[in-house]
Design a protein around this motif. Structure first.
Motif, short mmCIF file in Angstrom:
data_model
loop_
_atom_site.label_atom_id
_atom_site.label_comp_id
_atom_site.label_asym_id
_atom_site.label_seq_id
_atom_site.Cartn_x
_atom_site.Cartn_y
_atom_site.Cartn_z
N CYS A 37 8.61 -7.39 0.59
CA CYS A 37 7.76 -6.36 1.18
C CYS A 37 8.65 -5.27 1.79
N ASN A 39 8.05 -3.40 4.19
CA ASN A 39 7.87 -3.23 5.63
C ASN A 39 8.41 -4.41 6.41
N CYS A 40 7.96 -5.61 6.06
CA CYS A 40 8.31 -6.78 6.85
C CYS A 40 9.33 -7.67 6.15
N CYS A 74 3.33 -6.17 1.31
CA CYS A 74 2.52 -7.38 1.28
C CYS A 74 1.11 -7.02 1.74
N CYS A 77 0.67 -6.15 5.52
CA CYS A 77 1.19 -4.84 5.94
C CYS A 77 0.29 -3.73 5.41
ZN LIG Z 1 4.87 -6.95 4.78
#
Ligand SMILES: [Zn+2]
Lengths: 88, 168
Positions: A37, A39-40, A74, A77
């Motif tokens: 992902c 972001n995370c 994901c 997110c």
């Molecule tokens: Zn994520």
């Protein structure tokens, strides 16, 4: 001495226990790291872990989930992003 | 917040980010929405209610929703109903037709069977006739003649070998 084509590091090596209680060295194709992902950093689901030349042969719909930011973020997110957008 | 006429954004799945209106509240968990998405039942956890609200009645038609959302500048998803195509039905044959079919098949089968039998019998008869005529005798003679021819060289060879051995 292994065969000349197996002396390069383009194949990964694994040790397998084979019949006869023997451990033999086997060669397998390498695979890239799983998609993450953006972001995370969680491992993305629904994305095949294949070499680029194999990815070319797979249909687009089989390579990522069919939703906004599919294959990039994901689902958690993505949902958070949508909520943030709506609350602006 | 969850009431008929409330604008919502879908936040999960393939319709994430698309706006719609609540048309009906089914229970404390599910609602019915319409708008940029197709008309569908949705879990409340999968939507985010907005501040806006429009005046529509419960279970309004898709056209009314389209009109109401058009004023707000939202384009409603229009799904064209597929033209109904009639599949050609498999025709069942009537019993009479089936009988005719069977008879035709039988006729064909009989024709081939007769031919085969005749051919076989003819061949056999010819062969037997020829044998009777004298081929059988020739064959016997040939067999008799061949056997000694084969046998003689063997004897010669063996004899020659024996002779060689004796010489050595
Ligand atoms: Zn994520």
């Amino acid at each position: 001495m292994p065969a000349p084509r197996l002396r390069s590091r383009s194949l990964r090596r694994i040790f397998r226990k084979v019949p006869g209680n023997r451990v033999s060295l086997q060669y397998r194709e390498k695979k890239p790291k799983p998609a993450k992902c953006g972001n995370c950093g969680a491992v993305l689901k629904g994305i095949p872990r294949e070499m680029p030349y194999r990815m070319r042969g797979i249909a687009k719909t089989r390579k990522r989930p069919e939703r906004p930011f599919g294959g990039v973020l994901c689902s958690r997110c993505m949902r958070q992003k949508m909520i943030d957008k709506a609350r602006q | 917040m969850i009431e008929v006429g409330r604008l919502v954004v879908k936040i999960a799945g393939r319709d994430a980010g698309k706006k719609g209106v609540i048309i009906d509240v089914l229970d404390d968990k599910y609602i019915l929405i319409d708008g940029e998405t197709r008309r569908r039942k949705v879990n409340i956890l999968h939507i985010e209610p907005l501040n806006q609200k429009i005046d529509i009645k419960k279970n309004v038609s898709h056209e009314d929703v389209a009109k109401a959302l058009d004023e707000l500048g939202l384009k409603v998803r229009i799904t064209k109903p597929k033209p109904k195509t009639q599949k050609p039905k498999a025709k069942r044959k009537t019993p009479e037709q089936l009988r005719v079919q069977k008879e035709e098949k039988k006729k064909l089968r009989d024709i081939f069977r007769h031919k085969k039998k005749e051919q076989k019998s003819e061949v056999k008869q010819e062969a037997t006739l020829e044998e009777k005529a004298g081929l059988s005798e020739e064959k016997k003679e040939g067999a008799k003649a061949e056997k000694p021819v084969e046998a003689k060289p063997k004897e010669k060879k063996t004899s020659s070998k024996k002779a060689e051995r004796s010489k050595e």
